[in-house]
Design a protein around this motif. Structure first.
Motif, mmCIF file in Angstrom:
data_model
loop_
_atom_site.group_PDB
_atom_site.id
_atom_site.type_symbol
_atom_site.label_atom_id
_atom_site.label_comp_id
_atom_site.label_asym_id
_atom_site.label_seq_id
_atom_site.Cartn_x
_atom_site.Cartn_y
_atom_site.Cartn_z
ATOM 1 N N PRO A 171 1.093 -1.127 0.138
ATOM 2 C CA PRO A 171 0.429 0.306 0.320
ATOM 3 C C PRO A 171 1.070 1.233 0.416
ATOM 4 C CG PRO A 171 0.482 -1.189 2.505
ATOM 5 C CD PRO A 171 1.098 -1.937 1.557
ATOM 6 N N LEU A 172 0.958 1.876 -0.745
ATOM 7 C CA LEU A 172 1.391 3.292 -1.521
ATOM 8 C C LEU A 172 0.404 4.725 -0.873
ATOM 9 C CD1 LEU A 172 3.318 2.311 -4.543
ATOM 10 C CD2 LEU A 172 3.898 1.876 -2.777
ATOM 11 N N GLU A 173 1.694 5.980 0.052
ATOM 12 C CA GLU A 173 1.327 6.814 -0.030
ATOM 13 C C GLU A 173 1.166 7.420 -1.254
ATOM 14 O OE1 GLU A 173 -0.827 8.082 2.312
ATOM 15 O OE2 GLU A 173 -1.339 5.402 2.857
ATOM 16 N N ILE A 174 1.147 8.020 -1.595
ATOM 17 C CA ILE A 174 1.251 8.711 -2.962
ATOM 18 C C ILE A 174 0.685 10.143 -2.749
ATOM 19 C CG2 ILE A 174 1.111 8.877 -6.221
ATOM 20 C CD1 ILE A 174 0.642 5.862 -5.567
ATOM 21 N N LYS A 175 1.587 11.295 -2.691
ATOM 22 C CA LYS A 175 1.126 12.657 -2.655
ATOM 23 C C LYS A 175 0.385 12.757 -4.256
ATOM 24 C CE LYS A 175 3.812 17.205 -3.425
ATOM 25 N NZ LYS A 175 3.132 17.808 -4.498
ATOM 26 N N ASP A 176 -1.050 13.602 -3.675
ATOM 27 C CA ASP A 176 -2.151 14.104 -4.129
ATOM 28 C C ASP A 176 -2.942 13.600 -4.603
ATOM 29 O OD1 ASP A 176 -1.087 16.738 -4.415
ATOM 30 O OD2 ASP A 176 0.111 16.395 -6.328
ATOM 31 N N LEU B 36 6.777 12.117 -6.163
ATOM 32 C CA LEU B 36 5.328 11.738 -5.516
ATOM 33 C C LEU B 36 5.075 10.042 -4.427
ATOM 34 C CD1 LEU B 36 4.036 11.901 -9.494
ATOM 35 C CD2 LEU B 36 3.863 13.858 -7.902
ATOM 36 N N CYS B 37 6.422 9.397 -5.080
ATOM 37 C CA CYS B 37 6.075 8.465 -3.988
ATOM 38 C C CYS B 37 7.434 7.507 -3.448
ATOM 39 C CB CYS B 37 5.273 7.238 -3.953
ATOM 40 S SG CYS B 37 4.663 5.757 -3.234
ATOM 41 N N VAL B 38 7.401 7.590 -1.783
ATOM 42 C CA VAL B 38 8.637 6.769 -1.344
ATOM 43 C C VAL B 38 8.459 6.097 -1.199
ATOM 44 C CG1 VAL B 38 11.102 6.961 -0.147
ATOM 45 C CG2 VAL B 38 9.787 8.984 -1.084
ATOM 46 N N HIS B 39 8.850 4.443 -1.103
ATOM 47 C CA HIS B 39 8.526 3.345 -0.619
ATOM 48 C C HIS B 39 9.765 2.474 -0.042
ATOM 49 C CE1 HIS B 39 6.301 -0.519 0.445
ATOM 50 N NE2 HIS B 39 7.419 -1.055 -0.273
ATOM 51 N N ASP B 40 9.792 2.526 1.270
ATOM 52 C CA ASP B 40 10.782 1.542 1.735
ATOM 53 C C ASP B 40 12.458 2.032 1.337
ATOM 54 O OD1 ASP B 40 11.045 -0.897 2.941
ATOM 55 O OD2 ASP B 40 11.351 -2.076 1.364
ATOM 56 N N GLY B 41 12.015 3.246 1.798
ATOM 57 C CA GLY B 41 13.186 4.482 1.343
ATOM 58 C C GLY B 41 13.269 4.831 -0.159
ATOM 59 N N ARG B 42 12.713 3.442 -0.840
ATOM 60 C CA ARG B 42 12.819 4.508 -2.209
ATOM 61 C C ARG B 42 12.027 4.919 -3.406
ATOM 62 N NH1 ARG B 42 15.370 -1.982 -2.786
ATOM 63 N NH2 ARG B 42 17.640 -1.637 -2.816
ATOM 64 N N ILE B 43 12.333 5.615 -4.079
ATOM 65 C CA ILE B 43 11.337 7.203 -4.810
ATOM 66 C C ILE B 43 11.208 5.229 -5.873
ATOM 67 C CG2 ILE B 43 11.095 8.250 -6.713
ATOM 68 C CD1 ILE B 43 13.751 9.665 -5.686
ATOM 69 N N VAL B 44 9.597 5.586 -5.842
ATOM 70 C CA VAL B 44 9.326 4.698 -7.151
ATOM 71 C C VAL B 44 7.812 5.388 -7.992
ATOM 72 C CG1 VAL B 44 9.430 2.936 -5.722
ATOM 73 C CG2 VAL B 44 7.336 3.782 -5.179
ATOM 74 N N ALA C 86 -0.195 -1.229 -4.763
ATOM 75 C CA ALA C 86 0.687 -1.272 -6.247
ATOM 76 C C ALA C 86 1.215 -2.420 -6.495
ATOM 77 C CB ALA C 86 1.017 -0.028 -6.004
ATOM 78 N N VAL C 87 1.478 -2.668 -6.987
ATOM 79 C CA VAL C 87 2.241 -4.323 -7.486
ATOM 80 C C VAL C 87 3.587 -3.849 -8.080
ATOM 81 C CG1 VAL C 87 1.670 -6.394 -9.054
ATOM 82 C CG2 VAL C 87 -0.925 -5.331 -8.402
ATOM 83 N N PHE C 88 4.177 -4.334 -7.654
ATOM 84 C CA PHE C 88 5.770 -4.623 -8.131
ATOM 85 C C PHE C 88 5.688 -6.202 -8.917
ATOM 86 C CE2 PHE C 88 6.804 -0.433 -5.629
ATOM 87 C CZ PHE C 88 5.937 -0.584 -5.232
ATOM 88 N N ILE C 89 6.879 -5.575 -10.426
ATOM 89 C CA ILE C 89 6.954 -7.190 -10.840
ATOM 90 C C ILE C 89 8.541 -6.538 -11.510
ATOM 91 C CG2 ILE C 89 7.196 -9.289 -11.710
ATOM 92 C CD1 ILE C 89 4.275 -7.951 -12.061
ATOM 93 N N ARG C 90 9.260 -7.164 -10.115
ATOM 94 C CA ARG C 90 10.474 -7.127 -11.110
ATOM 95 C C ARG C 90 10.471 -5.363 -11.246
ATOM 96 N NH1 ARG C 90 14.280 -9.884 -13.747
ATOM 97 N NH2 ARG C 90 12.701 -10.176 -15.982
#
Ligand SMILES: NC(=O)CC[C@H](N)C(=O)O
Length: 197
Positions: free
Chosen positions: A119-124, A149-157, A131-135
């Motif tokens: 689950p991501l917190e996305i600006k705006d 717009l979004c950082v997940h686990d310390g990484r910009i996504v 979100a689904v992440f695949i490789r």
């Protein structure tokens, strides 16, 4: 009606078309240079960036895609599509399109977690986006023109830079169409009726 193309050489194409249509725009499959002509915006889907690049070259799409970027129309790269847009791909001498002011690293969430949901917190955006992440790649650095717009686990996504939007994950694989709608909102509305003299 807004016409939004999806580069249809490889990858998750159909789901993007469905998401575009769920947002009330027209989705257009893009394979050949002429398919770009009447579009208002273009999505580069997820898949495998190296395979997609080979097909872009084979179909003579590289220059037309660069021209499309040059025209200023919005472009959205998801996962492999983000890798295609980035100005820098870590570990590679040359970028692909090299138009979006970010550096990305491929497969950066580690081999042991090939795919995951978060689950991501996305600006705006109000409320979490599952979100689904695949490789997935991540954005190592965003240039001065880019907005994170979004950082997940310390990484910009997810980031936006002018007309370019990019994310590490697959927004089209869920029923939540808010990110597609966000991208559609980047299309400038057509100028109004000409005024009489
Ligand atoms: N889901 C994806 O688009 C994966 C991207 C892929 N790992 C690449 O490097 O191109």
């Amino acid at each position: 009606m807004k016409r939004v193309g999806v580069l249809a050489l490889q990858g998750a194409v159909r789901e993007h078309l469905q998401s575009i249509e769920a947002c009330g725009a027209e989705g257009v499959l893009v394979k050949w240079p002429k398919d770009l002509e009447t579009l208002d915006a273009l999505i580069l889907p997820g898949g495998e960036s190296t395979a997609m690049r080979r097909l872009i070259d084979r179909y003579g799409m590289m220059q037309p895609l660069r021209d499309f970027a040059e025209s200023g129309k919005p472009m959205f790269g998801t996962c492999a599509g983000l890798i295609l847009l980035a100005k820098t791909v870590v570990g590679y001498e040359e970028p692909h399109l090299g138009v979006m002011d970010v550096a990305v690293e491929r497969n950066s969430f580690g081999r042991q977690v090939d795919s995951f949901e978060a689950p991501l917190e996305i600006k705006d955006l109000d409320g979490a986006f599952d979100a689904v992440f695949i490789r997935a790649p991540h954005i190592v650095s965003a240039g001065p023109s880019a907005e994170v717009l979004c950082v997940h686990d310390g990484r910009i996504v997810m980031a936006k830079s002018g007309q370019f939007l990019g994310c590490s994950f697959h927004p089209e694989l869920t029923e939540d169409h808010r990110i597609t709608a966000y991208f559609l909102s980047m299309i400038p509305s057509r100028s109004g009726f000409p005024l009489p003299n």
